[in-house]
Design a protein around this motif. Structure first.
Motif, PDB file in Angstrom:
ATOM      1  N   ASP A 265       0.830  -1.210   0.000  1.00 19.04           N
ATOM      2  CA  ASP A 265       0.000   0.000   0.000  1.00 19.04           C
ATOM      3  C   ASP A 265       0.861   1.257   0.000  1.00 19.04           C
ATOM      4  OD1 ASP A 265      -2.396  -1.460   0.105  1.00 19.04           O
ATOM      5  OD2 ASP A 265      -2.269  -1.635   2.280  1.00 19.04           O
TER       6      ASP A 265
ATOM      7  N   THR B 241       2.934  -7.114   3.545  1.00 24.77           N
ATOM      8  CA  THR B 241       1.903  -6.097   3.749  1.00 24.77           C
ATOM      9  C   THR B 241       1.008  -6.502   4.906  1.00 24.77           C
ATOM     10  OG1 THR B 241       0.015  -4.956   2.743  1.00 24.77           O
ATOM     11  CG2 THR B 241       0.448  -7.203   1.996  1.00 24.77           C
TER      12      THR B 241
ATOM     13  N   SER C 252      -4.814   2.463  -1.257  1.00 26.07           N
ATOM     14  CA  SER C 252      -4.496   1.201  -0.590  1.00 26.07           C
ATOM     15  C   SER C 252      -5.419   0.104  -1.096  1.00 26.07           C
ATOM     16  CB  SER C 252      -4.651   1.347   0.926  1.00 26.07           C
ATOM     17  OG  SER C 252      -6.015   1.555   1.262  1.00 26.07           O
TER      18      SER C 252
ATOM     19  N   SER D 109      -2.052  -5.639   4.876  1.00 23.54           N
ATOM     20  CA  SER D 109      -3.367  -5.808   4.263  1.00 23.54           C
ATOM     21  C   SER D 109      -3.698  -7.293   4.110  1.00 23.54           C
ATOM     22  CB  SER D 109      -3.413  -5.111   2.906  1.00 23.54           C
ATOM     23  OG  SER D 109      -3.429  -3.709   3.057  1.00 23.54           O
TER      24      SER D 109
END
Length: 212
Positions: free
Chosen positions: A10, A97, A18, A99
């Protein structure tokens, strides 16, 4: 003896946004996501509380939403070329990441060797994520050390590419780092800095650091 290139996602591979925001746009939950990100930026919640709250916001999320979000994400140019050059040299590429893994693992399409992300159930969610499976900034250092140990790569042969405060622990841990379109929290920690839309240029700076 190889080299290890460690990429944030991101803000680094995805420019100006993102994965979470692109997913939220795809499934119509952008206002809720922006409020959650505000709370995270203000230090009101950590990455694990963020992810558990996100699970509730995305109760209707489907795989088709994620496919659409990935297809529309504004990736920085040159990712395929960078991955191809790393592989041609016999080196390793790694994305870490915080995420979700159900989005991040699609990055393998660009040619990355490994992608490490927060563990989530597949959408539509059958249950909440396990808190211990959600990555924190400190986990970036842990994961790099695990990969280094497995691959036998010395610390001076590693370089990180990132853009924000969450990359700080890794930038402080490694000898080499490139800030890519970074904010004011990360830039002072980087050995080199790149601003622009082509990952190849950031990669060239990394190669100079590794050759020094």
């Amino acid at each position: 003896m190889s080299y290890l290139h460690v990429f944030d996602m991101d803000g680094t591979l995805i420019t100006g946004t993102s994965a979470n925001l692109e997913i939220a746009r795809a499934c119509g939950t952008e206002p809720e996501l922006l409020e959650l990100e505000r709370r995270f930026s203000a230090g009101e919640i950590d990455t694990r509380e963020f992810s558990l709250t996100l699970y509730g916001i995305w109760s209707d999320l489907t795989r088709e939403h994620v496919d659409r979000a990935f297809a529309k994400s504004p990736f920085i140019a040159g990712i395929n070329d960078v991955c191809a050059d790393i592989r041609a040299r016999g080196e390793r590429s790694l994305v870490i990441t915080m995420s979700s893994d159900f989005y991040a693992r699609r990055l393998r399409e660009f040619g990355f060797d490994e992608v490490m992300a927060s563990g989530y159930p597949e959408p539509p969610f059958a249950g909440p994520p396990v808190a211990e499976d959600i990555l924190t900034p400190a986990d970036k250092v842990r994961i790099v050390e695990e990969v280094r140990d497995r691959e036998g790569i010395p610390l001076p042969r590693c370089v990180a590419y990132g853009d924000s405060r969450s990359d700080g622990p890794l930038f402080q841990h490694l000898h080499h780092s490139v800030a890519v379109n970074a904010d004011h929290h990360l830039s002072p920690l980087a050995r080199a800095e790149y601003r622009g839309g082509d990952l190849l240029e950031a990669y060239r700076q990394a190669r100079l650091l590794l050759a020094a």
